[in-house]
Write a protein that holds these residues in place. Structure first.
Motif, PDB file in Angstrom:
ATOM      1  N   LEU A  55      -3.072   7.731  -6.359  1.00 32.32           N
ATOM      2  CA  LEU A  55      -2.427   8.728  -6.501  1.00 32.32           C
ATOM      3  C   LEU A  55      -1.633   9.230  -5.325  1.00 32.32           C
ATOM      4  CD1 LEU A  55      -5.730  10.613  -7.953  1.00 32.32           C
ATOM      5  CD2 LEU A  55      -3.547   9.933  -9.298  1.00 32.32           C
ATOM      6  N   ILE A  56      -1.972   8.886  -4.247  1.00 33.26           N
ATOM      7  CA  ILE A  56      -1.363   9.498  -2.921  1.00 33.26           C
ATOM      8  C   ILE A  56       0.229   8.841  -2.912  1.00 33.26           C
ATOM      9  CG2 ILE A  56      -1.283   9.143  -0.531  1.00 33.26           C
ATOM     10  CD1 ILE A  56      -4.417   9.437  -0.286  1.00 33.26           C
ATOM     11  N   VAL A  57       0.061   7.377  -2.940  1.00 31.30           N
ATOM     12  CA  VAL A  57       1.208   6.310  -3.150  1.00 31.30           C
ATOM     13  C   VAL A  57       2.221   7.253  -4.168  1.00 31.30           C
ATOM     14  CG1 VAL A  57       2.248   4.450  -3.691  1.00 31.30           C
ATOM     15  CG2 VAL A  57       0.413   4.424  -1.997  1.00 31.30           C
ATOM     16  N   LEU A  58       1.996   7.383  -5.499  1.00 34.87           N
ATOM     17  CA  LEU A  58       2.845   7.680  -6.647  1.00 34.87           C
ATOM     18  C   LEU A  58       3.197   9.171  -6.769  1.00 34.87           C
ATOM     19  CD1 LEU A  58       1.194   5.382  -9.335  1.00 34.87           C
ATOM     20  CD2 LEU A  58       3.430   5.016  -7.768  1.00 34.87           C
ATOM     21  N   ALA A  59       2.451   9.952  -5.924  1.00 38.50           N
ATOM     22  CA  ALA A  59       2.756  11.648  -5.708  1.00 38.50           C
ATOM     23  C   ALA A  59       3.991  11.762  -5.254  1.00 38.50           C
ATOM     24  CB  ALA A  59       1.655  12.242  -5.144  1.00 38.50           C
ATOM     25  N   ILE A  83      10.550   4.704   4.276  1.00 43.11           N
ATOM     26  CA  ILE A  83       9.115   4.653   3.890  1.00 43.11           C
ATOM     27  C   ILE A  83       8.402   6.103   4.090  1.00 43.11           C
ATOM     28  CG2 ILE A  83       6.689   3.616   3.240  1.00 43.11           C
ATOM     29  CD1 ILE A  83       9.323   1.979   2.285  1.00 43.11           C
ATOM     30  N   THR A  84       7.873   6.888   3.199  1.00 46.32           N
ATOM     31  CA  THR A  84       7.069   8.105   3.784  1.00 46.32           C
ATOM     32  C   THR A  84       5.759   7.853   4.095  1.00 46.32           C
ATOM     33  OG1 THR A  84       6.208   8.466   1.175  1.00 46.32           O
ATOM     34  CG2 THR A  84       8.436   9.360   1.986  1.00 46.32           C
ATOM     35  N   GLU A  85       5.163   8.932   4.945  1.00 46.92           N
ATOM     36  CA  GLU A  85       3.912   8.700   5.418  1.00 46.92           C
ATOM     37  C   GLU A  85       2.660   8.538   4.241  1.00 46.92           C
ATOM     38  OE1 GLU A  85       2.921  12.096   8.206  1.00 46.92           O
ATOM     39  OE2 GLU A  85       4.306  11.160   9.751  1.00 46.92           O
ATOM     40  N   GLN A  86       2.992   9.275   3.103  1.00 48.70           N
ATOM     41  CA  GLN A  86       2.141   9.037   2.377  1.00 48.70           C
ATOM     42  C   GLN A  86       2.012   7.775   1.638  1.00 48.70           C
ATOM     43  OE1 GLN A  86       4.188  11.894  -0.400  1.00 48.70           O
ATOM     44  NE2 GLN A  86       3.723  10.456  -2.173  1.00 48.70           N
ATOM     45  N   VAL A  87       2.943   6.755   1.610  1.00 49.79           N
ATOM     46  CA  VAL A  87       2.997   5.401   1.372  1.00 49.79           C
ATOM     47  C   VAL A  87       1.897   4.844   2.097  1.00 49.79           C
ATOM     48  CG1 VAL A  87       4.109   3.246   0.741  1.00 49.79           C
ATOM     49  CG2 VAL A  87       5.048   5.741   0.088  1.00 49.79           C
ATOM     50  N   TYR A  88       2.152   4.729   3.467  1.00 48.70           N
ATOM     51  CA  TYR A  88       1.353   4.330   4.309  1.00 48.70           C
ATOM     52  C   TYR A  88      -0.120   4.636   4.215  1.00 48.70           C
ATOM     53  CZ  TYR A  88       5.547   2.739   6.979  1.00 48.70           C
ATOM     54  OH  TYR A  88       6.756   2.187   7.286  1.00 48.70           O
ATOM     55  N   TYR A  89      -0.323   6.089   3.936  1.00 48.50           N
ATOM     56  CA  TYR A  89      -1.709   6.457   3.811  1.00 48.50           C
ATOM     57  C   TYR A  89      -2.437   5.982   2.629  1.00 48.50           C
ATOM     58  CZ  TYR A  89      -0.507   9.572   7.726  1.00 48.50           C
ATOM     59  OH  TYR A  89      -0.149  10.474   8.919  1.00 48.50           O
ATOM     60  N   GLY A  90      -1.622   6.131   1.500  1.00 52.37           N
ATOM     61  CA  GLY A  90      -1.993   5.578   0.395  1.00 52.37           C
ATOM     62  C   GLY A  90      -2.396   4.054   0.322  1.00 52.37           C
ATOM     63  N   GLY A  91      -1.501   3.423   1.010  1.00 50.25           N
ATOM     64  CA  GLY A  91      -1.701   1.965   1.079  1.00 50.25           C
ATOM     65  C   GLY A  91      -2.832   1.594   1.874  1.00 50.25           C
ATOM     66  N   ALA A  92      -3.020   2.314   2.914  1.00 50.84           N
ATOM     67  CA  ALA A  92      -4.195   1.939   3.751  1.00 50.84           C
ATOM     68  C   ALA A  92      -5.371   2.404   2.904  1.00 50.84           C
ATOM     69  CB  ALA A  92      -4.312   2.731   5.197  1.00 50.84           C
ATOM     70  N   CYS A  93      -5.439   3.164   2.295  1.00 55.10           N
ATOM     71  CA  CYS A  93      -6.734   3.841   1.347  1.00 55.10           C
ATOM     72  C   CYS A  93      -6.883   2.827   0.195  1.00 55.10           C
ATOM     73  CB  CYS A  93      -6.338   5.206   0.841  1.00 55.10           C
ATOM     74  SG  CYS A  93      -7.690   5.850   0.057  1.00 55.10           S
ATOM     75  N   ALA A 150       9.986  -0.940  -4.092  1.00 56.73           N
ATOM     76  CA  ALA A 150       9.125  -1.976  -4.108  1.00 56.73           C
ATOM     77  C   ALA A 150       7.756  -1.772  -3.483  1.00 56.73           C
ATOM     78  CB  ALA A 150       9.768  -3.031  -3.224  1.00 56.73           C
ATOM     79  N   HIS A 151       7.695  -0.518  -2.651  1.00 58.72           N
ATOM     80  CA  HIS A 151       6.750  -0.299  -1.905  1.00 58.72           C
ATOM     81  C   HIS A 151       5.858   0.453  -2.675  1.00 58.72           C
ATOM     82  CE1 HIS A 151       9.746   2.688  -1.330  1.00 58.72           C
ATOM     83  NE2 HIS A 151       8.655   3.651  -1.263  1.00 58.72           N
ATOM     84  N   LYS A 152       6.254   1.162  -3.736  1.00 52.66           N
ATOM     85  CA  LYS A 152       5.292   1.995  -4.617  1.00 52.66           C
ATOM     86  C   LYS A 152       4.978   1.087  -5.737  1.00 52.66           C
ATOM     87  CE  LYS A 152       6.788   6.816  -3.999  1.00 52.66           C
ATOM     88  NZ  LYS A 152       7.378   8.054  -4.553  1.00 52.66           N
TER      89      LYS A 152
END
Length: 302
Positions: free
Chosen positions: A283-287, A116-126, A241-243
């Motif tokens: 947008l962060i998660v799917l970028a 899992i990339t960091e952007q997924v965590y950031y986007g998910g938290a957002c 699944a995460h995205k």
């Protein structure tokens, strides 16, 4: 169909199903309505598979996976979430179910070693922050007691059940089983599960012949189940699944927008701030993930 269209269909359809669900509540037992919904969806998918001459015969082991898939995603998941809403309001249920993204991140890491990339965590938290802010006015009225804790526990249990179902769906697709026949069998077993639960509870299988009930049942079966679940589960293996799970965070926002036109919902600063955070998180998660400096340096010197 490309990934963008699959994602948009999932979000828009599930964002509108809450209206149809309202017309399902009343004289008919919830367990019976859910059973009717997935029975009709299953029959539709079986008919489509037969017309397209898709394989429908599978081994006993594969049927075991279909049964687990259907029971978790189309049966136990709904049973627990509906029971949760008897103890907590829809806002808390929505927030609880939005943790599906986090649970899927953990499960895909455990079962499929997905990085899992960091952007997924950031986007998910957002996104999670956005959905909490969106429903903050309703959360102010919540009193933390035994009933609330029970409702939250049921909600999280239902969410975990949904995650297990999606993990099994990914396994089915990795085993080269097409989404349509897998969903047809899964919804069949989900229907059987709900019928058994209803019989154990002594619920009667009545039916409402009103236009509202029948129309909402058809919409939930064809659009909310056949199309939306088909799109959602197809995306699971395409983008992960995460995205894909971020759709569960964004569709309550779509529901709020629809409610503005249908029910005259009045926006507040919480609505605006929540929706902005949910969209930004999406947008962060799917970028596309950015390449690290190290990888860029290696590519430049190669």
């Amino acid at each position: 169909m490309n990934n963008t269209m699959l994602y948009l269909l999932t979000v828009v359809i599930w964002g509108s199903t809450w209206i149809a669900i309202n017309y399902q509540l009343g004289d008919v037992a919830v367990e019976a309505s859910v059973a009717y919904r997935f029975a009709l969806a299953s029959l539709t998918l079986f008919a489509f598979a037969m017309i397209k001459k898709m394989p429908l015969r599978y081994t006993l082991k594969q049927h075991g996976l279909f049964a687990l898939f259907g029971t978790c995603l189309f049966g136990l998941n709904y049973l627990l979430l509906y029971n949760a809403q008897q103890h907590i309001n829809s806002a808390l249920t929505c927030i609880g179910f939005s943790t599906l993204m986090l649970i899927n991140i953990v499960n895909t890491r455990i079962f499929y070693k997905t990085k899992i990339t960091e952007q997924v965590y950031y986007g998910g938290a957002c996104g999670l922050a956005g959905i909490v802010i969106l429903f903050w006015p309703q959360l102010n009225d919540v009193q933390l007691g035994a009933a609330t804790l029970l409702g939250l526990a049921l909600c999280i249990a239902g969410t975990c059940s949904a995650s297990v179902g999606t993990m099994v769906s990914i396994r089915n697709q990795k085993n080269n089983i097409a989404v349509v026949p897998a969903n047809a069998w899964g919804m069949f077993y989900g229907t059987v599960f709900m019928v058994i639960v209803a019989l154990i509870q002594g619920k009667s299988f009545t039916f409402s012949f009103t236009t509202e009930y029948i129309a909402s049942l058809v919409y939930l079966s064809i659009f909310g189940s056949v199309i939306a679940f088909g799109c959602y589960l197809s995306l699971m293996t395409r983008i992960g699944a995460h995205k894909t799970s971020y759709a569960n965070i964004i569709f309550p926002g779509v529901a709020v927008v629809i409610s503005t036109f249908v029910e005259g919902f009045v926006w507040s600063e919480f609505t605006v701030a929540g929706l902005i955070l949910m969209v930004v998180g999406n947008l962060i998660v799917l970028a596309k993930p950015r390449k690290s400096r190290k990888s860029k340096t290696i590519a430049a010197t190669a």
